[in-house]
Write a protein that holds these residues in place. Structure first.
Motif, short mmCIF file in Angstrom:
data_model
loop_
_atom_site.label_atom_id
_atom_site.label_comp_id
_atom_site.label_asym_id
_atom_site.label_seq_id
_atom_site.Cartn_x
_atom_site.Cartn_y
_atom_site.Cartn_z
N ALA A 105 0.90 -0.66 -0.12
CA ALA A 105 0.29 0.21 0.02
C ALA A 105 0.98 1.13 -0.38
N GLN A 106 1.99 1.16 1.28
CA GLN A 106 2.35 2.56 0.85
C GLN A 106 3.59 2.49 -0.39
N ARG A 107 3.87 1.27 -0.84
CA ARG A 107 4.73 2.03 -2.81
C ARG A 107 3.40 2.05 -2.77
N GLN A 108 2.56 1.92 -3.86
CA GLN A 108 0.85 2.80 -4.27
C GLN A 108 0.66 4.02 -4.34
N LEU A 109 1.40 4.38 -3.17
CA LEU A 109 0.82 5.76 -2.56
C LEU A 109 2.23 6.53 -2.34
N GLY A 110 3.11 5.98 -2.37
CA GLY A 110 4.45 7.20 -3.12
C GLY A 110 5.04 6.83 -1.80
N ASP A 111 5.42 6.40 -1.12
CA ASP A 111 5.80 6.28 0.90
C ASP A 111 7.13 5.46 0.77
N TYR A 112 8.00 5.88 -0.20
CA TYR A 112 9.28 4.31 -0.69
C TYR A 112 9.52 4.49 0.41
N SER A 113 10.26 5.43 1.93
CA SER A 113 10.51 4.96 2.51
C SER A 113 9.87 3.78 3.33
N SER A 114 8.91 4.24 4.01
CA SER A 114 8.27 3.38 4.75
C SER A 114 7.68 1.53 4.36
N ALA A 115 7.85 1.76 2.92
CA ALA A 115 7.81 0.80 1.65
C ALA A 115 8.56 -0.15 1.98
N LYS B 197 10.96 -13.00 -1.24
CA LYS B 197 11.41 -12.98 -3.33
C LYS B 197 11.05 -11.52 -3.51
N GLU B 198 9.32 -11.28 -3.69
CA GLU B 198 9.04 -10.23 -4.43
C GLU B 198 9.45 -9.00 -3.42
N ALA B 199 9.76 -8.86 -2.26
CA ALA B 199 10.48 -7.37 -1.41
C ALA B 199 11.61 -7.69 -1.76
N LYS B 200 12.95 -8.48 -2.06
CA LYS B 200 14.02 -8.28 -2.98
C LYS B 200 14.13 -8.04 -3.88
N LYS B 201 12.63 -8.28 -4.59
CA LYS B 201 12.73 -7.49 -6.34
C LYS B 201 12.40 -6.04 -6.18
N TYR B 202 11.38 -5.50 -4.96
CA TYR B 202 10.52 -4.58 -4.70
C TYR B 202 11.95 -3.58 -4.44
N LEU B 203 12.59 -4.43 -3.54
CA LEU B 203 14.17 -3.07 -2.82
C LEU B 203 15.17 -2.94 -3.70
N LYS B 204 14.87 -3.46 -5.13
CA LYS B 204 16.10 -3.12 -5.72
C LYS B 204 15.43 -1.93 -7.45
N MET B 205 14.09 -1.60 -7.34
CA MET B 205 13.57 -0.12 -7.62
C MET B 205 14.53 0.15 -7.17
N PRO B 206 14.98 1.38 -8.40
CA PRO B 206 15.65 2.39 -8.03
C PRO B 206 14.25 3.81 -6.79
N GLU B 207 13.41 3.77 -7.06
CA GLU B 207 12.73 4.91 -6.03
C GLU B 207 12.41 4.42 -4.71
N ILE B 208 12.32 2.84 -4.84
CA ILE B 208 12.62 2.23 -2.97
C ILE B 208 14.32 2.62 -2.84
N ALA B 209 14.45 1.49 -3.86
CA ALA B 209 16.06 1.14 -2.86
C ALA B 209 16.73 3.08 -2.77
N ASN B 210 16.36 3.66 -3.70
CA ASN B 210 17.06 5.26 -3.34
C ASN B 210 15.86 6.06 -2.28
N ALA B 211 15.36 5.37 -1.81
CA ALA B 211 14.23 5.84 -0.72
C ALA B 211 15.25 6.20 0.74
N PRO B 212 15.49 7.45 1.43
CA PRO B 212 15.90 7.49 2.98
C PRO B 212 15.21 6.33 3.32
N ALA B 213 16.29 6.26 5.04
CA ALA B 213 15.32 4.70 6.06
C ALA B 213 14.32 5.50 6.56
N ALA B 214 13.03 4.89 7.33
CA ALA B 214 12.99 5.25 7.78
C ALA B 214 12.87 5.87 9.43
#
Length: 173
Positions: free
Chosen positions: A118-128, A146-163
């Motif tokens: 839900a957070q990824r879809q809403l653009g809250d990448y650091s929480s996601a 396994k899916e989480a590993k895939k999403y963590l490699k996405m640039p918007e999530i990988a570059n998001a500051p730590a929550a």
């Protein structure tokens, strides 16, 4: 006045017709005005020895209060409804349900998965990002991990500051 009875059955019937109350009597209650030789009991008492009447249940003294109905909250219920909202692409409703589930079951990797989605879809990448990492921490061999590993490699999530903090942030959107 009815004619006098000629046999025992007529006598009982006549006696019952004269009664103003319920015609079914206890074997201990005599029929008033009956002159039969059956001991003054109604015909309903015949064969009464074979009737098995259950004992009355014990009555409780005082008035017992019933508990007031309450909404039974469960993490599983919130998780199921959150998953429904994810399927319907209602991200805010899904986030709300998964946040409720998180309060009730803070170590459930499926709840973290729902929060992250839900957070990824809403653009809250650091929480996601933080929640995807929790999914991998709690259940590293699961499908969601396994899916989480895939999403963590996405640039918007990988570059998001730590929550901030170890708990997922609530979005303000």
């Amino acid at each position: 006045m009815p004619p006098p009875a000629t046999n025992n059955a007529d006598s009982l019937t006549t006696g019952l017709l004269r009664e103003d109350t319920d015609p079914i009597k206890s074997p201990d209650d005599p029929i008033s005005g009956s002159s039969d030789s059956g001991g003054g009991f109604s015909s309903s008492s015949q064969g009464g020895d074979e009737v098995n009447i259950p004992a009355e249940p014990e009555r409780r003294t005082g008035r017992q209060k019933l508990p007031e109905p309450t909404r039974q909250e469960s993490a599983e219920n919130d998780e199921n409804i959150g998953a429904y909202y994810l399927d319907k692409k209602n991200w805010r409703a899904a986030l709300s349900r998964f946040e409720s589930a998180h309060v009730l079951d803070p170590e459930n990797p499926d709840v973290y998965w729902g929060l992250a989605e839900a957070q990824r879809q809403l653009g809250d990448y650091s929480s996601a990002k933080a929640n995807y990492q929790k999914v991998m921490e709690y259940d590293p061999d699961s499908k969601h991990s396994k899916e989480a590993k895939k999403y963590l490699k996405m640039p918007e999530i990988a570059n998001a500051p730590a929550a901030a903090g170890s708990q997922p942030e609530k979005t303000q959107q």
